[in-house]
Scaffold this motif. Structure first.
Motif, PDB file in Angstrom:
ATOM      1  N   THR A 195      54.954  45.738  31.658  1.00 16.24           N
ATOM      2  CA  THR A 195      55.725  47.181  30.983  1.00 16.24           C
ATOM      3  C   THR A 195      55.341  48.256  32.096  1.00 16.24           C
ATOM      4  OG1 THR A 195      55.518  45.906  28.754  1.00 16.24           O
ATOM      5  CG2 THR A 195      55.174  47.908  28.879  1.00 16.24           C
ATOM      6  N   ALA A 196      56.139  49.403  32.162  1.00 21.57           N
ATOM      7  CA  ALA A 196      55.298  50.426  32.702  1.00 21.57           C
ATOM      8  C   ALA A 196      55.312  52.162  31.462  1.00 21.57           C
ATOM      9  CB  ALA A 196      56.977  51.289  33.495  1.00 21.57           C
ATOM     10  N   ARG A 197      54.307  52.548  32.409  1.00 22.35           N
ATOM     11  CA  ARG A 197      53.610  53.860  31.088  1.00 22.35           C
ATOM     12  C   ARG A 197      54.593  54.859  31.657  1.00 22.35           C
ATOM     13  NH1 ARG A 197      49.337  57.273  31.470  1.00 22.35           N
ATOM     14  NH2 ARG A 197      48.766  56.238  33.070  1.00 22.35           N
ATOM     15  N   ARG A 198      54.824  55.500  30.336  1.00 25.52           N
ATOM     16  CA  ARG A 198      55.585  56.777  30.795  1.00 25.52           C
ATOM     17  C   ARG A 198      54.745  57.988  30.941  1.00 25.52           C
ATOM     18  NH1 ARG A 198      61.173  58.203  28.091  1.00 25.52           N
ATOM     19  NH2 ARG A 198      60.786  57.368  25.925  1.00 25.52           N
ATOM     20  N   LEU A 199      54.730  58.561  31.682  1.00 21.78           N
ATOM     21  CA  LEU A 199      54.054  59.715  32.548  1.00 21.78           C
ATOM     22  C   LEU A 199      54.298  61.269  31.754  1.00 21.78           C
ATOM     23  CD1 LEU A 199      53.133  58.715  35.966  1.00 21.78           C
ATOM     24  CD2 LEU A 199      51.945  58.512  33.975  1.00 21.78           C
ATOM     25  N   VAL A 200      55.944  61.383  31.686  1.00 22.74           N
ATOM     26  CA  VAL A 200      56.434  62.788  31.682  1.00 22.74           C
ATOM     27  C   VAL A 200      58.363  61.880  31.388  1.00 22.74           C
ATOM     28  CG1 VAL A 200      57.565  64.649  32.126  1.00 22.74           C
ATOM     29  CG2 VAL A 200      55.644  63.880  33.636  1.00 22.74           C
ATOM     30  N   GLU A 201      58.209  63.217  30.315  1.00 23.84           N
ATOM     31  CA  GLU A 201      59.702  62.783  29.691  1.00 23.84           C
ATOM     32  C   GLU A 201      60.891  63.493  30.135  1.00 23.84           C
ATOM     33  OE1 GLU A 201      60.353  63.397  25.441  1.00 23.84           O
ATOM     34  OE2 GLU A 201      58.676  61.668  24.892  1.00 23.84           O
ATOM     35  N   GLY A 202      61.798  63.210  30.301  1.00 27.86           N
ATOM     36  CA  GLY A 202      62.972  63.865  30.326  1.00 27.86           C
ATOM     37  C   GLY A 202      63.866  62.732  32.187  1.00 27.86           C
ATOM     38  N   GLU A 203      64.885  63.485  32.637  1.00 25.31           N
ATOM     39  CA  GLU A 203      64.978  63.178  33.743  1.00 25.31           C
ATOM     40  C   GLU A 203      65.139  63.422  34.495  1.00 25.31           C
ATOM     41  OE1 GLU A 203      69.818  62.366  34.919  1.00 25.31           O
ATOM     42  OE2 GLU A 203      69.447  63.177  32.899  1.00 25.31           O
ATOM     43  N   PHE A 204      64.563  62.318  35.814  1.00 29.53           N
ATOM     44  CA  PHE A 204      64.426  62.992  37.131  1.00 29.53           C
ATOM     45  C   PHE A 204      64.458  62.299  38.627  1.00 29.53           C
ATOM     46  CE2 PHE A 204      60.353  63.486  34.748  1.00 29.53           C
ATOM     47  CZ  PHE A 204      59.548  64.472  35.148  1.00 29.53           C
ATOM     48  N   TRP A 205      64.875  63.161  39.373  1.00 29.97           N
ATOM     49  CA  TRP A 205      65.632  62.586  40.923  1.00 29.97           C
ATOM     50  C   TRP A 205      65.062  61.563  42.002  1.00 29.97           C
ATOM     51  CZ3 TRP A 205      70.441  62.335  39.575  1.00 29.97           C
ATOM     52  CH2 TRP A 205      71.057  63.953  38.474  1.00 29.97           C
ATOM     53  N   SER A 206      63.467  62.149  42.073  1.00 29.58           N
ATOM     54  CA  SER A 206      62.652  61.687  42.841  1.00 29.58           C
ATOM     55  C   SER A 206      61.508  61.842  42.774  1.00 29.58           C
ATOM     56  CB  SER A 206      63.798  62.014  44.198  1.00 29.58           C
ATOM     57  OG  SER A 206      63.165  64.064  44.217  1.00 29.58           O
ATOM     58  N   VAL A 207      60.580  60.751  43.461  1.00 25.89           N
ATOM     59  CA  VAL A 207      59.466  61.319  43.893  1.00 25.89           C
ATOM     60  C   VAL A 207      58.718  60.932  44.718  1.00 25.89           C
ATOM     61  CG1 VAL A 207      58.677  59.124  42.767  1.00 25.89           C
ATOM     62  CG2 VAL A 207      57.102  60.316  41.936  1.00 25.89           C
ATOM     63  N   THR A 208      57.524  61.672  45.640  1.00 25.01           N
ATOM     64  CA  THR A 208      57.466  61.537  47.041  1.00 25.01           C
ATOM     65  C   THR A 208      56.727  61.946  47.070  1.00 25.01           C
ATOM     66  OG1 THR A 208      58.495  61.020  49.350  1.00 25.01           O
ATOM     67  CG2 THR A 208      59.306  63.546  48.053  1.00 25.01           C
ATOM     68  N   ALA A 209      55.907  61.276  48.432  1.00 21.05           N
ATOM     69  CA  ALA A 209      54.997  62.073  49.156  1.00 21.05           C
ATOM     70  C   ALA A 209      54.656  63.204  50.239  1.00 21.05           C
ATOM     71  CB  ALA A 209      53.750  60.812  48.894  1.00 21.05           C
ATOM     72  N   THR A 210      54.373  64.063  49.748  1.00 20.93           N
ATOM     73  CA  THR A 210      54.056  64.801  50.856  1.00 20.93           C
ATOM     74  C   THR A 210      52.283  65.400  51.047  1.00 20.93           C
ATOM     75  OG1 THR A 210      53.782  67.255  48.818  1.00 20.93           O
ATOM     76  CG2 THR A 210      55.996  65.546  49.811  1.00 20.93           C
ATOM     77  N   PRO A 211      52.264  66.504  52.146  1.00 20.80           N
ATOM     78  CA  PRO A 211      51.138  66.893  52.604  1.00 20.80           C
ATOM     79  C   PRO A 211      49.784  68.061  50.758  1.00 20.80           C
ATOM     80  CG  PRO A 211      52.433  67.012  54.161  1.00 20.80           C
ATOM     81  CD  PRO A 211      52.709  66.633  53.037  1.00 20.80           C
ATOM     82  N   GLU A 212      51.362  68.317  50.382  1.00 22.03           N
ATOM     83  CA  GLU A 212      50.919  69.162  49.010  1.00 22.03           C
ATOM     84  C   GLU A 212      50.747  67.960  47.823  1.00 22.03           C
ATOM     85  OE1 GLU A 212      53.245  69.894  50.704  1.00 22.03           O
ATOM     86  OE2 GLU A 212      52.932  71.076  52.231  1.00 22.03           O
ATOM     87  N   GLY A 213      51.114  66.391  48.105  1.00 17.71           N
ATOM     88  CA  GLY A 213      50.707  65.770  46.770  1.00 17.71           C
ATOM     89  C   GLY A 213      51.661  65.210  47.013  1.00 17.71           C
ATOM     90  N   LEU A 214      51.926  64.063  45.380  1.00 19.30           N
ATOM     91  CA  LEU A 214      53.458  63.730  44.610  1.00 19.30           C
ATOM     92  C   LEU A 214      54.376  64.948  44.725  1.00 19.30           C
ATOM     93  CD1 LEU A 214      51.046  60.808  43.491  1.00 19.30           C
ATOM     94  CD2 LEU A 214      52.846  60.314  45.215  1.00 19.30           C
ATOM     95  N   ALA A 261      57.219  65.383  41.796  1.00 21.65           N
ATOM     96  CA  ALA A 261      58.789  64.661  41.171  1.00 21.65           C
ATOM     97  C   ALA A 261      59.082  65.389  41.000  1.00 21.65           C
ATOM     98  CB  ALA A 261      57.991  63.870  40.281  1.00 21.65           C
ATOM     99  N   VAL A 262      60.956  65.624  41.223  1.00 27.38           N
ATOM    100  CA  VAL A 262      61.925  66.641  40.714  1.00 27.38           C
ATOM    101  C   VAL A 262      62.926  66.182  39.724  1.00 27.38           C
ATOM    102  CG1 VAL A 262      63.762  67.614  42.067  1.00 27.38           C
ATOM    103  CG2 VAL A 262      61.863  66.800  43.226  1.00 27.38           C
ATOM    104  N   PRO A 263      62.444  66.580  38.279  1.00 28.27           N
ATOM    105  CA  PRO A 263      63.210  66.304  37.729  1.00 28.27           C
ATOM    106  C   PRO A 263      64.717  67.206  37.539  1.00 28.27           C
ATOM    107  CG  PRO A 263      61.956  68.588  37.048  1.00 28.27           C
ATOM    108  CD  PRO A 263      61.641  67.728  38.752  1.00 28.27           C
ATOM    109  N   LYS A 264      65.446  67.045  36.353  1.00 28.75           N
ATOM    110  CA  LYS A 264      67.261  67.567  36.209  1.00 28.75           C
ATOM    111  C   LYS A 264      66.468  68.678  35.697  1.00 28.75           C
ATOM    112  CE  LYS A 264      71.634  66.284  35.180  1.00 28.75           C
ATOM    113  NZ  LYS A 264      72.450  65.387  34.177  1.00 28.75           N
ATOM    114  N   GLU A 265      66.342  69.017  34.733  1.00 25.93           N
ATOM    115  CA  GLU A 265      66.270  70.315  34.469  1.00 25.93           C
ATOM    116  C   GLU A 265      65.294  71.090  34.179  1.00 25.93           C
ATOM    117  OE1 GLU A 265      68.567  69.173  30.841  1.00 25.93           O
ATOM    118  OE2 GLU A 265      70.644  69.097  31.833  1.00 25.93           O
TER     119      GLU A 265
END
Length: 266
Positions: free
Chosen positions: A130-149, A151-155
């Motif tokens: 069972t997953a735990r929801r961190l943030v509500e809403g619609e998301f397009w992507s999640v990725t790691a960068t030098p600035e941190g993780l 997450a790109v939401p839709k709206e």
């Protein structure tokens, strides 16, 4: 001489009756789609048997629409698809993970997994189903960068996390970049340099975005959907009343006394 079924009026009536149910369904579902967030439809579940084509016997390999894959250090594979998130262990049998729906992207953080889905940003701990929801809403992507993780939401604004996805906050550089992009696009539109495809124009006209914008396109959908439902219901009522009136007239005609036959004079 045309029969009742051969006349234009006859074809119109019987085709309208035959297509009344599909039109009614399209009209009602259009209104529900426009207000799916307010009604919380993404969090409601019904038996798959309610949709005949959702039955396993009718599925094809392409129907799963795999959109994201991830393999961790232990050799476990994570498969994100339109049907949800699945974990495939060494035994090879996929285990469904409860929570994410219509997965767009997955990314491992340590021994956990972050999932960007249509119904939120999720985190799956090792061994959990069972997953735990961190943030509500619609998301397009999640990725790691030098600035941190990221997450790109839709709206909403892009989110950043510095603690492996446990806490998220707005990433200001993305906000500034978005504002600059909006200003550039506005200038291009004013000068006539910005173009759109005919396909997008057709879609914007279809959804009402061309008239009301993305934020208020639900007005167009509500108007069209309500009109389809109203016309369908009133049309069926008018047809039903007409049928009752014909039956009543026929019964009255049969019950009325017939005039006596006149004698035949040679």
């Amino acid at each position: 001489m045309t029969t009742r079924f051969g006349s234009f009026r006859g074809w119109h009536i019987w085709l309208s009756i035959a297509l009344s149910l599909p039109i009614l369904i399209v009209g009602l579902t259009a209104v529900f789609i426009a207000h799916d967030k307010a009604l919380g439809l993404k969090s409601l579940h019904v038996p798959a048997s309610w949709s005949p084509m959702s039955q396993p016997m009718s599925w094809h390999r392409n129907d799963t629409e795999v959109r994201a894959l991830w393999s961790d250090a232990q050799g476990t594979q994570w498969l994100g698809s339109k049907m949800g998130l699945y974990r495939i262990g060494p035994e090879g049998a996929p285990t469904p993970i409860v929570g994410p729906s219509e997965v767009r992207a997955v990314h491992g953080v340590g021994s956990a997994l972050l999932v960007a889905a249509k119904n939120g940003l999720w985190r799956v701990e090792p061994g959990e189903i069972t997953a735990r929801r961190l943030v509500e809403g619609e998301f397009w992507s999640v990725t790691a960068t030098p600035e941190g993780l990221l997450a790109v939401p839709k709206e909403a604004d892009v989110l950043v996390s510095q603690d492996e996805g446990r806490h998220w906050q707005t990433w200001e550089p993305a906000v500034q970049a978005t504002e600059q992009l909006a200003a550039i696009l506005a200038m291009q539109a004013d000068s006539g340099q910005r173009t759109i495809t005919v396909s997008k124009l057709v879609m914007d006209l279809h959804t009402g975005k061309a008239f009301f914008g993305k934020q208020y396109e639900w007005i167009w959908i509500d108007l069209v959907g309500a009109a389809m439902v109203l016309l369908t219901v009133t049309g069926l009522v008018m047809w039903w009343r007409g049928q009752r009136r014909k039956v009543a007239q026929l019964a009255q005609l049969q019950a009325s006394p017939r005039p006596a036959a006149q004698p035949h004079i040679v």
